[in-house]
Write a protein that holds these residues in place. Structure first.
Motif, mmCIF file in Angstrom:
data_model
loop_
_atom_site.group_PDB
_atom_site.id
_atom_site.type_symbol
_atom_site.label_atom_id
_atom_site.label_comp_id
_atom_site.label_asym_id
_atom_site.label_seq_id
_atom_site.Cartn_x
_atom_site.Cartn_y
_atom_site.Cartn_z
ATOM 1 N N UNK A 124 0.833 -1.216 0.000
ATOM 2 C CA UNK A 124 0.000 0.000 0.000
ATOM 3 C C UNK A 124 0.862 1.259 0.000
ATOM 4 N N UNK A 125 1.998 1.206 0.708
ATOM 5 C CA UNK A 125 2.883 2.373 0.750
ATOM 6 C C UNK A 125 3.487 2.647 -0.625
ATOM 7 N N UNK A 126 3.812 1.586 -1.368
ATOM 8 C CA UNK A 126 4.405 1.769 -2.699
ATOM 9 C C UNK A 126 3.363 2.048 -3.773
ATOM 10 N N UNK A 180 0.093 7.317 6.664
ATOM 11 C CA UNK A 180 0.460 5.912 6.568
ATOM 12 C C UNK A 180 1.224 5.436 7.808
ATOM 13 N N UNK A 181 1.769 6.385 8.566
ATOM 14 C CA UNK A 181 2.488 5.991 9.764
ATOM 15 C C UNK A 181 1.570 5.340 10.794
ATOM 16 N N UNK A 182 0.277 5.615 10.716
ATOM 17 C CA UNK A 182 -0.639 4.992 11.680
ATOM 18 C C UNK A 182 -0.609 3.469 11.548
ATOM 19 N N UNK A 183 -0.761 2.982 10.324
ATOM 20 C CA UNK A 183 -0.719 1.542 10.106
ATOM 21 C C UNK A 183 0.692 1.005 10.347
ATOM 22 N N UNK A 184 1.713 1.831 10.006
ATOM 23 C CA UNK A 184 3.085 1.411 10.293
ATOM 24 C C UNK A 184 3.300 1.254 11.797
ATOM 25 N N UNK A 185 2.731 2.187 12.595
ATOM 26 C CA UNK A 185 2.813 2.063 14.046
ATOM 27 C C UNK A 185 2.108 0.822 14.555
ATOM 28 N N UNK A 186 0.965 0.505 13.948
ATOM 29 C CA UNK A 186 0.229 -0.700 14.330
ATOM 30 C C UNK A 186 1.061 -1.948 14.056
ATOM 31 N N UNK A 187 1.669 -1.983 12.868
ATOM 32 C CA UNK A 187 2.516 -3.126 12.517
ATOM 33 C C UNK A 187 3.727 -3.201 13.445
ATOM 34 N N UNK A 188 4.334 -2.024 13.720
ATOM 35 C CA UNK A 188 5.481 -1.993 14.621
ATOM 36 C C UNK A 188 5.102 -2.501 16.010
ATOM 37 N N UNK A 189 3.933 -2.104 16.489
ATOM 38 C CA UNK A 189 3.481 -2.545 17.813
ATOM 39 C C UNK A 189 3.383 -4.068 17.875
ATOM 40 N N UNK A 190 2.791 -4.674 16.851
ATOM 41 C CA UNK A 190 2.617 -6.126 16.870
ATOM 42 C C UNK A 190 3.939 -6.863 16.646
ATOM 43 N N UNK A 191 4.808 -6.303 15.804
ATOM 44 C CA UNK A 191 6.127 -6.913 15.655
ATOM 45 C C UNK A 191 6.924 -6.815 16.958
#
Length: 539
Positions: A124-126, A180-191
Motif C-alpha cells: 500500500x505504501x508503494x 500511513x504511519x498509523x498503520x506502520x505504528x500498528x505493525x510496529x506494535x505487533x512486531x
C-alpha cells in the motif's frame, strides 16, 4: 410417494445414487480453516486474555521459581489442597505445559496476523494514491468554489498546498493521501510484541533462576549443589555457571513499632561481600529490595528473611555433637512464628531429631497461649519436641521435615529462652538454645535477553503512540471548466478518525488553495466564491 421412490430406485444404476451427496472439505480444507482461525485477530485477543488469566494463579500462589520456602509453608498450611494444586502446575505456572501451550499459540497467531498485514501495508505504501471518486459530494467534507485560474494551474497549486501528502495526478484531478504511519505504528506494535515474546522465550531457554538461603556469617558459591532450588533453561549449561561467591556479613530487618502499622516490615538490608571469581578482588554491596547485586552478568535479588536459632547438642557422654544455626521457616510475616527441624545423626548412639517452634517476641495471650507479639527478635523463645531413633537420612528428604516413622517421641521441652538447656529424657543428652541469627533468602537470575526485551517493549510503546496520534487522511481536488468560462474547483476530504479535527484541516487546505488561486488569477480584485459542505461520516 412410495411408488415414486420405488421407481427412482429401480431406474438408478446399480451401486450408484441418482444424486451425489455433499462432499467434505477434506484435510487441506480443514488445515486452511484451522490456520485462518488461529491467525485471526479475534483468536489472538482470546489467547492474550487466556495468557493474562493463566498468570493470575502465579500472582497469588507461591511459586517454586521465586521461593521454595513459601511453597513448603503452603504445603504445611494446606496439606490436602497443595498436592492437587501441584498436579496442575499451579506452583510452577510460568513453566507449566498448559501455559507454554498458550504462549506458543499466541506467538503463532500473532506471527500469522502481523506478517501478512505488514506485506499488505508495504504494498500500500508503494502503490499510487487511490483514484478520485466520481461523486465527491458523498465525502464527509466537500468544498466548491470558482476561480479565474486555469484547471492546470488549479491542480498545480493543489499539489503545492498538499505538502506532506503523497500526491498523484489523474486527468482533471489530484489525489493525496497521508497518515500511513498509523498503520506502520500498528505493525510496529505487533512486531514488537512478537520480539518481546521471543526475548522472554530466549531468556527462559538460555538463562536460569536459582534460590538460596544464607545465614549470617555464611557464604555461597555459584555452583549447582549450592542452590536450594535451581531452574535452568533447556539450553543452559549448568556446568559453566559464573564462578562468583557471596558472603552474608550482616542482615538487618527493621519493623514499624507503633501505630496501626505495627509489625509491618520497614526495611531489609543485607551487607554482602562478593568476588567475581575465586581469588579475585573482593567487593561490597548493600543488598536491598529492588536493589540487586549484579555480578558477572547475574543479578542477585533479596527475596525475604527469617530466623535461624542456634543450638548446641551434647550426647549421653556430654560430648558436643552439634553446634550451628538452623533456619526456621516462618508461618506468616506479622508475628514470624517459625517452624524448624534439627537433625543430629552423629551422636555416637541413637540418632536425635527435634521439631521446634520459634517465637521472636514471645508472650502469653489472654488465654494463656504462647504467641509472638512482634516480628522482631525482642524476646526470642523456642519449644522443642525430641525424637530418638533412625532419621532415615539414607533416602533423600527435605531439611525442613523430620521423618518420624522410625523414631520415638521422647518428650517435649519447656519454653526455652536464650541460654537455657534442656536435659533430654532417658539420659539421651542435652540441647542448649545459644542464640539467634538471621538469614536472607536470595534469588540469582541470569537473563541475557533483558536488553532485547526492553528494546521490544520500548518499540511497542512507540508503535502504540504512533497509532494513537497519527490520523490517516485523503484529499481530492478536481478542477473542471465551468459554463461561465471560469474554473470550477471541488475539494473533498475523508478521514478515518475524528471528523471534527479532520474537517478543520480540510477547511484550512481549502482556504490556502483559494488564496493561492486568487493571487494566480487575472481577475484583479475579484474574490472566488466558496461553498463548503460538511457531512457526518457514515463509516
Amino acid at each position: 410417494m412410495t411408488t415414486t421412490t420405488s421407481e427412482t430406485s429401480e431406474n438408478a444404476p446399480s451401486g450408484k445414487w441418482s444424486e451425489p451427496g455433499p462432499k467434505g472439505i477434506g484435510v487441506l480444507g480443514w488445515a486452511r480453516w484451522i490456520w485462518r482461525t488461529l491467525t485471526s485477530m479475534r483468536t489472538a485477543l482470546i489467547l492474550l486474555f487466556l495468557l493474562a488469566v493463566g498468570a493470575i494463579p502465579g500472582s497469588f500462589l507461591p511459586q517454586n521459581v521465586v521461593s521454595v520456602d513459601q511453597v513448603a509453608t503452603y504445603y504445611q498450611e494446606h496439606p490436602d489442597l497443595a498436592p492437587w494444586l501441584d498436579r496442575f502446575y499451579l506452583f510452577d505456572v510460568f513453566s507449566s505445559p498448559w501455559y507454554g501451550a498458550i504462549y506458543m499459540l499466541l506467538f503463532v497467531s500473532l506471527a500469522g496476523c502481523v506478517i501478512p498485514r505488514a506485506l499488505v501495508h508495504a504494498k500500500a505504501v508503494r502503490a499510487r494514491p487511490v483514484a478520485t471518486p466520481r461523486n465527491l459530494s458523498r465525502m464527509p467534507y466537500v468544498a466548491r468554489f470558482s476561480t479565474d485560474a486555469s484547471p492546470d494551474t488549479a491542480l498545480e497549486q493543489a499539489r503545492k498546498v498538499l505538502k506532506g501528502y503523497r500526491v498523484e495526478r489523474y486527468e482533471n484531478s489530484v489525489s493525496g493521501e497521508t497518515g500511513y504511519l498509523r498503520e506502520a505504528g500498528n505493525v510496529l506494535f505487533h512486531f514488537a510484541l512478537l520480539g518481546l515474546l521471543l526475548a522472554l522465550a530466549a531468556g527462559a531457554f538460555f538463562g536460569y533462576r536459582g534460590n538460596m538461603l544464607i545465614v549470617e556469617g555464611d557464604g555461597f558459591a555459584n555452583t549447582l549443589p549450592s542452590y536450594d532450588a535451581i531452574y535452568p533453561g533447556h539450553w543452559t549449561d549448568t556446568d559453566d555457571l559464573a564462578p562468583f561467591t557471596i558472603h552474608l556479613d550482616r542482615f538487618d530487618a527493621s519493623f514499624i513499632e507503633d501505630g496501626n502499622l505495627r509489625g509491618q516490615a520497614e526495611s531489609y538490608v543485607a551487607d554482602l561481600t562478593y568476588t567475581e571469581e575465586p581469588g579475585g578482588e573482593e567487593g561490597t554491596h548493600k543488598l536491598e529490595v529492588n536493589h540487586p547485586l549484579t555480578v558477572d552478568g547475574v543479578q542477585v535479588y533479596l527475596l525475604g528473611h527469617g530466623y535461624a536459632p542456634q543450638f548446641e547438642v551434647r550426647n549421653a557422654d556430654g560430648d558436643l555433637v552439634f553446634d550451628q544455626a538452623v533456619p526456621f521457616l516462618h508461618r506468616e510475616t506479622m508475628s514470624y512464628i517459625s517452624d524448624g527441624v534439627i537433625k543430629v545423626p552423629d551422636t555416637g548412639g541413637e540418632e536425635l531429631g527435634f521439631v521446634g517452634v520459634f517465637l521472636p517476641t514471645a508472650m502469653e495471650d489472654s488465654e494463656g497461649e504462647l504467641v509472638s507479639s512482634f516480628p522482631g527478635a525482642e524476646n526470642p523463645m523456642v519449644t522443642l519436641n525430641a525424637y530418638q531413633g533412625d532419621l532415615g537420612m539414607i533416602d533423600p528428604q527435605s531439611v525442613y521435615q523430620l521423618q518420624t516413622e522410625g523414631m520415638e517421641n521422647i518428650g517435649e521441652s519447656p519454653v526455652m529462652a536464650v541460654g537455657d538447656t534442656w536435659e533430654l529424657p532417658d539420659e539421651a543428652g542435652s540441647i542448649t538454645f545459644t542464640g539467634v541469627k538471621e538469614y536472607a533468602t536470595l534469588q540469582s537470575n541470569r537473563d541475557g535477553a533483558r536488553v532485547p526485551a526492553l528494546l521490544a517493549a520500548s518499540l511497542a510503546v512507540v508503535g502504540l503512540l504512533v497509532t494513537l496520534f497519527v490520523r490517516p487522511r485523503r484529499v481530492w481536488v478536481r478542477a473542471t471548466p465551468g459554463e461561465d468560462g471560469r474554473t470550477r474547483v471541488e475539494l473533498a476530504g475523508l478521514g478515518k478518525t475524528e471528523v471534527a479535527g479532520d474537517n478543520a484541516e480540510f477547511h484550512e487546505i481549502t482556504t490556502r488553495l483559494a488564496a493561492r488561486l486568487r493571487s494566480e488569477s487575472d481577475g484583479g480584485p475579484d474574490t472566488p466564491s466558496t461553498e463548503t459542505t460538511t457531512q457526518g461520516s457514515d463509516r
